[in-house]
Design a protein around this motif. Structure first.
Motif, PDB file in Angstrom:
ATOM      1  N   UNK A  57       0.838  -1.202   0.000  1.00 30.05           N
ATOM      2  CA  UNK A  57       0.000   0.000   0.000  1.00 30.05           C
ATOM      3  C   UNK A  57       0.872   1.252   0.000  1.00 30.05           C
ATOM      4  N   UNK A  58       1.833   1.300   0.909  1.00 31.49           N
ATOM      5  CA  UNK A  58       2.692   2.475   1.035  1.00 31.49           C
ATOM      6  C   UNK A  58       3.563   2.649  -0.205  1.00 31.49           C
ATOM      7  N   UNK A  59       4.150   1.547  -0.694  1.00 27.54           N
ATOM      8  CA  UNK A  59       5.036   1.648  -1.858  1.00 27.54           C
ATOM      9  C   UNK A  59       4.280   2.102  -3.100  1.00 27.54           C
ATOM     10  N   UNK A  60       3.058   1.595  -3.275  1.00 26.98           N
ATOM     11  CA  UNK A  60       2.256   2.015  -4.425  1.00 26.98           C
ATOM     12  C   UNK A  60       1.881   3.487  -4.331  1.00 26.98           C
ATOM     13  N   UNK A  61       1.526   3.930  -3.123  1.00 22.20           N
ATOM     14  CA  UNK A  61       1.149   5.321  -2.933  1.00 22.20           C
ATOM     15  C   UNK A  61       2.340   6.243  -3.186  1.00 22.20           C
ATOM     16  N   UNK A  62       3.513   5.866  -2.661  1.00 18.70           N
ATOM     17  CA  UNK A  62       4.711   6.666  -2.874  1.00 18.70           C
ATOM     18  C   UNK A  62       5.058   6.721  -4.358  1.00 18.70           C
ATOM     19  N   UNK A  63       4.930   5.569  -5.034  1.00 17.02           N
ATOM     20  CA  UNK A  63       5.222   5.513  -6.470  1.00 17.02           C
ATOM     21  C   UNK A  63       4.322   6.452  -7.249  1.00 17.02           C
ATOM     22  N   UNK A  64       3.042   6.457  -6.913  1.00 18.06           N
ATOM     23  CA  UNK A  64       2.104   7.327  -7.618  1.00 18.06           C
ATOM     24  C   UNK A  64       2.386   8.800  -7.325  1.00 18.06           C
ATOM     25  N   UNK A  65       2.774   9.114  -6.085  1.00 16.19           N
ATOM     26  CA  UNK A  65       3.086  10.500  -5.736  1.00 16.19           C
ATOM     27  C   UNK A  65       4.356  10.965  -6.454  1.00 16.19           C
ATOM     28  N   UNK A  66       5.313  10.047  -6.623  1.00 13.56           N
ATOM     29  CA  UNK A  66       6.519  10.381  -7.384  1.00 13.56           C
ATOM     30  C   UNK A  66       6.155  10.704  -8.827  1.00 13.56           C
ATOM     31  N   UNK A  67       5.214   9.935  -9.373  1.00 12.87           N
ATOM     32  CA  UNK A  67       4.740  10.215 -10.724  1.00 12.87           C
ATOM     33  C   UNK A  67       4.135  11.607 -10.812  1.00 12.87           C
ATOM     34  N   UNK A  68       3.406  12.003  -9.771  1.00 10.47           N
ATOM     35  CA  UNK A  68       2.803  13.327  -9.735  1.00 10.47           C
ATOM     36  C   UNK A  68       3.876  14.405  -9.776  1.00 10.47           C
ATOM     37  N   UNK A  69       4.907  14.234  -8.948  1.00 10.83           N
ATOM     38  CA  UNK A  69       5.995  15.219  -8.919  1.00 10.83           C
ATOM     39  C   UNK A  69       6.685  15.288 -10.276  1.00 10.83           C
ATOM     40  N   UNK A  70       6.909  14.123 -10.877  1.00 11.39           N
ATOM     41  CA  UNK A  70       7.561  14.073 -12.191  1.00 11.39           C
ATOM     42  C   UNK A  70       6.746  14.827 -13.234  1.00 11.39           C
ATOM     43  N   UNK A  71       5.434  14.610 -13.231  1.00 13.26           N
ATOM     44  CA  UNK A  71       4.557  15.264 -14.204  1.00 13.26           C
ATOM     45  C   UNK A  71       4.589  16.777 -14.040  1.00 13.26           C
ATOM     46  N   UNK A  72       4.528  17.229 -12.785  1.00 15.18           N
ATOM     47  CA  UNK A  72       4.539  18.670 -12.525  1.00 15.18           C
ATOM     48  C   UNK A  72       5.848  19.283 -12.997  1.00 15.18           C
ATOM     49  N   UNK A  73       6.971  18.606 -12.731  1.00 14.15           N
ATOM     50  CA  UNK A  73       8.282  19.122 -13.136  1.00 14.15           C
ATOM     51  C   UNK A  73       8.389  19.203 -14.660  1.00 14.15           C
ATOM     52  N   UNK A  74       7.926  18.129 -15.345  1.00  9.58           N
ATOM     53  CA  UNK A  74       8.001  18.097 -16.805  1.00  9.58           C
ATOM     54  C   UNK A  74       7.191  19.234 -17.413  1.00  9.58           C
ATOM     55  N   UNK A  75       5.943  19.399 -16.950  1.00  6.71           N
ATOM     56  CA  UNK A  75       5.074  20.397 -17.553  1.00  6.71           C
ATOM     57  C   UNK A  75       5.422  21.821 -17.112  1.00  6.71           C
ATOM     58  N   UNK A  76       6.285  21.943 -16.130  1.00  4.73           N
ATOM     59  CA  UNK A  76       6.770  23.267 -15.771  1.00  4.73           C
ATOM     60  C   UNK A  76       7.538  23.876 -16.937  1.00  4.73           C
ATOM     61  N   UNK A  77       8.153  23.017 -17.743  1.00  2.00           N
ATOM     62  CA  UNK A  77       8.935  23.470 -18.890  1.00  2.00           C
ATOM     63  C   UNK A  77       8.117  23.495 -20.177  1.00  2.00           C
ATOM     64  N   UNK A  78       6.808  23.210 -20.067  1.00  2.44           N
ATOM     65  CA  UNK A  78       5.922  23.263 -21.235  1.00  2.44           C
ATOM     66  C   UNK A  78       4.753  24.187 -20.886  1.00  2.44           C
ATOM     67  N   UNK A  79       4.960  25.498 -20.925  1.00  4.79           N
ATOM     68  CA  UNK A  79       3.927  26.439 -20.469  1.00  4.79           C
ATOM     69  C   UNK A  79       2.686  26.493 -21.346  1.00  4.79           C
ATOM     70  N   UNK A  80       2.827  26.103 -22.632  1.00  2.83           N
ATOM     71  CA  UNK A  80       1.690  26.229 -23.540  1.00  2.83           C
ATOM     72  C   UNK A  80       1.772  25.162 -24.623  1.00  2.83           C
ATOM     73  N   UNK A  81       0.622  24.536 -24.946  1.00  6.32           N
ATOM     74  CA  UNK A  81       0.548  23.558 -26.024  1.00  6.32           C
ATOM     75  C   UNK A  81      -0.686  23.893 -26.845  1.00  6.32           C
TER      76      UNK A  81
END
Length: 262
Positions: A30-54
């Motif tokens: 449970x904890x590992x899956x939740x942490x994995x999904x939260x890491x994905x969230x952080x990754x997505x936010x970081x990636x799209x920080x560099x894509x201001x407009x599409x």
């Protein structure tokens, strides 16, 4: 259908009894899956920080669409585990066992591959949508909760219909992988606004493999993109059509199944 749903409930009950027999292991997953999904969230936010407009879509709108996309996909993954269908049921011949039982064969395959832990994908999607909604200062009505549930289930049924039909191709072929990996790659395009693609891709994502109805079209309703409202409203209709097609193709494929042989 009532009988099938009652069996689904029994399967879920047995699943959690089995997992809770080793509670530390269950909690660790449970904890590992939740942490994995939260890491994905952080990754997505970081990636799209560099894509201001599409195209005409802002970064936060794209993040919101991505978050919505995860919810029906997680629901689909919970109940339609077709990833090893070819290997397990066709090549190894377990479909022979399935066909000797009175309950519908598709329901049995879904029951045997049920994965309730995929619910973490729903949680992740809602978190991502919440983050984007705050950034966009979106406002919602009380009935939007019911619309969200309806559109999410419709998206899951669209996935279910498409991948049920794809799995049914295995009844005509003994390939170990089939065409599912290719379709999986195509579905990723549904995470992003379709108007950034050319006309051919938009047509495929809307009418052939309608993954746009899993992501951008229903999400556009909550983003108050009125130009896409008609498509959002059509999502449940598309779900019924494609899930029905998936079942018809599956039933046809079963009639062509000749067993694993010797």
């Amino acid at each position: 259908m009532r009988h099938i749903f009652s069996i689904f409930a029994d399967y879920l009950s047995q699943y959690f009894k089995t997992r809770l027999a080793y509670r530390t292991d269950f909690l660790g997953d449970f904890v590992s899956n939740l942490v994995s999904e939260l890491i994905n969230l952080v990754f997505i936010v970081v990636v799209f920080t560099h894509v201001p407009l599409m195209g005409d879509w802002t970064r936060d709108e794209i993040i919101f669409i991505y978050g919505f996309f995860l919810v029906p996909y997680a629901l689909f993954s919970m109940f339609f585990g077709f990833w090893d269908f070819n290997e397990r049921y066709i090549i190894r011949g377990e479909m022979d066992r399935i066909l000797t039982r009175p309950i519908h064969n598709l329901a049995q395959v879904c029951l045997e591959s049920i994965a309730p832990d995929r619910i973490f994908g729903v949680i992740t999607g809602i978190i991502i949508m919440g983050y984007a909604a705050i950034q966009l200062d979106l406002s919602f009505y009380w009935y939007d909760v019911f619309i969200f549930i309806g559109l999410s289930i419709s998206g899951a049924l669209i996935y279910g219909g498409v991948y049920t039909a794809i799995a049914a191709v295995s009844f005509f072929s003994d390939s170990r992988t089939g065409i599912a990996p290719m379709i999986y790659n195509i579905q990723q395009y549904g995470r992003y606004p379709v108007d950034v693609y050319n006309k051919a891709i938009r047509f495929v994502l809307t009418y052939v493999l309608p993954f746009a109805f899993v992501g951008v079209y229903p999400a556009a309703y909550f983003l108050r993109k009125e130009v896409w409202y008609t498509y959002a409203a059509m999502t449940p209709v598309v779900a019924v059509i494609f899930f029905g097609i998936g079942i018809l193709v599956w039933n046809w494929g079963v009639t062509k199944y000749r067993g694993a042989g010797s």
